[in-house]
Motif scaffolding. Structure first.
Motif, PDB file in Angstrom:
ATOM      1  N   LEU A  55      18.230 -51.552  51.536  1.00 41.72           N
ATOM      2  CA  LEU A  55      17.397 -52.142  50.566  1.00 41.72           C
ATOM      3  C   LEU A  55      17.154 -53.645  51.075  1.00 41.72           C
ATOM      4  CD1 LEU A  55      16.104 -51.871  47.898  1.00 41.72           C
ATOM      5  CD2 LEU A  55      18.381 -52.657  46.885  1.00 41.72           C
ATOM      6  N   VAL A  56      17.981 -54.319  51.754  1.00 39.23           N
ATOM      7  CA  VAL A  56      17.832 -55.400  52.153  1.00 39.23           C
ATOM      8  C   VAL A  56      16.784 -55.746  53.288  1.00 39.23           C
ATOM      9  CG1 VAL A  56      18.701 -57.721  53.163  1.00 39.23           C
ATOM     10  CG2 VAL A  56      20.036 -56.682  51.411  1.00 39.23           C
ATOM     11  N   GLU A  57      16.839 -54.754  54.085  1.00 45.40           N
ATOM     12  CA  GLU A  57      15.992 -54.809  55.268  1.00 45.40           C
ATOM     13  C   GLU A  57      14.449 -54.503  54.910  1.00 45.40           C
ATOM     14  OE1 GLU A  57      17.653 -51.756  57.758  1.00 45.40           O
ATOM     15  OE2 GLU A  57      19.597 -53.108  58.184  1.00 45.40           O
ATOM     16  N   GLN A  58      14.287 -53.752  53.794  1.00 44.53           N
ATOM     17  CA  GLN A  58      13.145 -53.190  53.184  1.00 44.53           C
ATOM     18  C   GLN A  58      12.238 -54.328  52.536  1.00 44.53           C
ATOM     19  OE1 GLN A  58      13.886 -50.034  50.828  1.00 44.53           O
ATOM     20  NE2 GLN A  58      14.244 -48.394  52.368  1.00 44.53           N
ATOM     21  N   ASP A  96      21.272 -59.406  62.957  1.00 37.87           N
ATOM     22  CA  ASP A  96      19.774 -60.210  62.873  1.00 37.87           C
ATOM     23  C   ASP A  96      19.158 -59.799  61.794  1.00 37.87           C
ATOM     24  OD1 ASP A  96      18.989 -57.916  63.890  1.00 37.87           O
ATOM     25  OD2 ASP A  96      17.788 -58.885  65.545  1.00 37.87           O
ATOM     26  N   LYS A  97      19.616 -59.209  60.722  1.00 36.16           N
ATOM     27  CA  LYS A  97      18.970 -58.037  59.703  1.00 36.16           C
ATOM     28  C   LYS A  97      18.336 -59.262  58.619  1.00 36.16           C
ATOM     29  CE  LYS A  97      19.482 -54.179  61.576  1.00 36.16           C
ATOM     30  NZ  LYS A  97      18.525 -53.980  62.753  1.00 36.16           N
ATOM     31  N   VAL A  98      18.819 -60.430  58.724  1.00 38.97           N
ATOM     32  CA  VAL A  98      18.359 -61.176  57.366  1.00 38.97           C
ATOM     33  C   VAL A  98      17.919 -62.452  58.249  1.00 38.97           C
ATOM     34  CG1 VAL A  98      19.750 -60.230  55.458  1.00 38.97           C
ATOM     35  CG2 VAL A  98      20.883 -62.059  57.038  1.00 38.97           C
ATOM     36  N   LYS A  99      18.153 -62.520  59.390  1.00 37.07           N
ATOM     37  CA  LYS A  99      17.511 -63.742  60.190  1.00 37.07           C
ATOM     38  C   LYS A  99      16.039 -64.171  59.987  1.00 37.07           C
ATOM     39  CE  LYS A  99      17.351 -66.043  64.613  1.00 37.07           C
ATOM     40  NZ  LYS A  99      17.937 -66.053  66.001  1.00 37.07           N
ATOM     41  N   ASN A 100      15.897 -65.140  59.646  1.00 36.78           N
ATOM     42  CA  ASN A 100      14.320 -65.753  59.297  1.00 36.78           C
ATOM     43  C   ASN A 100      13.945 -65.338  57.817  1.00 36.78           C
ATOM     44  OD1 ASN A 100      14.348 -67.128  61.547  1.00 36.78           O
ATOM     45  ND2 ASN A 100      13.664 -65.402  62.675  1.00 36.78           N
ATOM     46  N   LYS A 101      14.706 -64.253  56.888  1.00 37.68           N
ATOM     47  CA  LYS A 101      14.340 -64.202  55.565  1.00 37.68           C
ATOM     48  C   LYS A 101      14.349 -65.343  54.844  1.00 37.68           C
ATOM     49  CE  LYS A 101      15.558 -59.162  55.588  1.00 37.68           C
ATOM     50  NZ  LYS A 101      14.323 -58.408  55.057  1.00 37.68           N
ATOM     51  N   LYS A 102      13.620 -65.535  53.898  1.00 32.57           N
ATOM     52  CA  LYS A 102      13.772 -66.515  52.883  1.00 32.57           C
ATOM     53  C   LYS A 102      14.770 -65.975  51.943  1.00 32.57           C
ATOM     54  CE  LYS A 102       9.317 -68.667  53.429  1.00 32.57           C
ATOM     55  NZ  LYS A 102       7.836 -69.094  52.989  1.00 32.57           N
ATOM     56  N   MET A 103      15.724 -66.846  51.396  1.00 30.63           N
ATOM     57  CA  MET A 103      16.550 -66.581  50.819  1.00 30.63           C
ATOM     58  C   MET A 103      16.767 -67.648  49.766  1.00 30.63           C
ATOM     59  SD  MET A 103      19.497 -64.370  52.874  1.00 30.63           S
ATOM     60  CE  MET A 103      20.612 -64.409  51.405  1.00 30.63           C
ATOM     61  N   ALA A 104      17.049 -67.448  48.251  1.00 35.90           N
ATOM     62  CA  ALA A 104      17.333 -68.197  47.416  1.00 35.90           C
ATOM     63  C   ALA A 104      18.267 -67.952  46.335  1.00 35.90           C
ATOM     64  CB  ALA A 104      16.112 -68.657  46.648  1.00 35.90           C
ATOM     65  N   VAL A 140      23.789 -67.029  58.193  1.00 39.72           N
ATOM     66  CA  VAL A 140      23.360 -65.703  58.534  1.00 39.72           C
ATOM     67  C   VAL A 140      21.809 -66.044  58.995  1.00 39.72           C
ATOM     68  CG1 VAL A 140      24.787 -64.418  57.143  1.00 39.72           C
ATOM     69  CG2 VAL A 140      22.462 -65.038  56.388  1.00 39.72           C
ATOM     70  N   GLY A 141      21.175 -67.033  59.226  1.00 39.10           N
ATOM     71  CA  GLY A 141      20.074 -67.351  59.933  1.00 39.10           C
ATOM     72  C   GLY A 141      19.039 -67.164  59.100  1.00 39.10           C
ATOM     73  N   ALA A 142      19.012 -67.216  57.617  1.00 38.85           N
ATOM     74  CA  ALA A 142      18.202 -67.159  56.706  1.00 38.85           C
ATOM     75  C   ALA A 142      17.697 -68.367  56.567  1.00 38.85           C
ATOM     76  CB  ALA A 142      18.512 -66.270  55.534  1.00 38.85           C
ATOM     77  N   GLU A 143      16.257 -68.252  55.913  1.00 31.48           N
ATOM     78  CA  GLU A 143      15.746 -69.675  55.493  1.00 31.48           C
ATOM     79  C   GLU A 143      16.429 -70.132  54.101  1.00 31.48           C
ATOM     80  OE1 GLU A 143      11.781 -71.962  54.364  1.00 31.48           O
ATOM     81  OE2 GLU A 143      11.627 -70.201  55.761  1.00 31.48           O
ATOM     82  N   TYR A 144      16.986 -70.989  53.878  1.00 30.84           N
ATOM     83  CA  TYR A 144      17.444 -71.306  52.501  1.00 30.84           C
ATOM     84  C   TYR A 144      16.305 -72.193  51.525  1.00 30.84           C
ATOM     85  CZ  TYR A 144      19.895 -73.378  48.616  1.00 30.84           C
ATOM     86  OH  TYR A 144      20.445 -73.630  47.175  1.00 30.84           O
TER      87      TYR A 144
END
Length: 185
Positions: A55-58, A96-104, A140-144
């Motif tokens: 679900l996260v990957e999608q 790397d599955k959440v790397k560079n995803k925007k997260m908040a 985890v390399g995501a963008e906060y």
């Protein structure tokens, strides 16, 4: 179409006014937001890790939505982070599955904004209370993306204030995908 996953962790959503209103507003835009309620999906507390990871990957971006619960998140969200954000998937040499995803994070606080000031009742800002989430997201390399909040939920806010905040929440989320939500005419 870029889509945002909203992971909602509210142990008593039936009695929530603000989180319920946020969910109802988000559901007006199914092409932009997937609302995933953890306590409804897993009433037995057994999280399907592989399903959650898929679900996260999608999704292009991810938001953790919850009420401030003893100056933290509800227990199932902590469990979800511990079980889903695994080494080799979310972090580590191959994670790397959440790397560079925007997260908040989007939170409801029972107490008022004035209480979350360095000179307020609790002596800490909401940014400081939420710092572990910011660190986790960056780890985890995501963008906060700085948090979204509703303050004073336990002070019987007016329906008008709640509605304005719900609309502002959707506009805030549009920043995650750099697109404005479609009008709902």
């Amino acid at each position: 179409m870029k889509k945002t996953l909203i992971v909602v962790a509210h142990p008593n959503i039936e009695n929530s006014v603000v989180n319920q209103r946020w969910i109802n507003e988000l559901k007006k835009y199914p092409d932009q937001f997937t609302v995933h309620e953890l306590y409804k999906a897993y009433p037995d507390g057994r999280i399907n890790i592989e399903s959650e990871q898929r679900l996260v990957e999608q999704h292009e971006s991810l938001v953790l939505q919850f009420p401030i619960y003893w100056f933290n998140c509800p227990p199932m969200l902590k469990q979800w982070l511990d079980e889903v954000f695994l080494y080799g998937w979310a972090y580590g040499s191959t994670g790397d599955k959440v790397k560079n995803k925007k997260m908040a994070v989007a939170v409801t606080a029972g107490i008022g904004l004035a209480d979350y000031m360095t000179n307020g009742r609790y002596k800490f800002t909401l940014e400081e209370v939420l710092r572990p989430f910011e660190i986790t997201i960056k780890y985890v390399g995501a963008e906060y993306i700085p948090h979204f909040a509703f303050y004073g939920a336990e002070h019987n806010p007016s329906k008008e204030v709640i509605n304005e905040n719900a609309e502002a929440y959707v506009k805030y989320l549009a920043r995650l995908t750099c697109s404005e939500p479609a009008t709902n005419n």
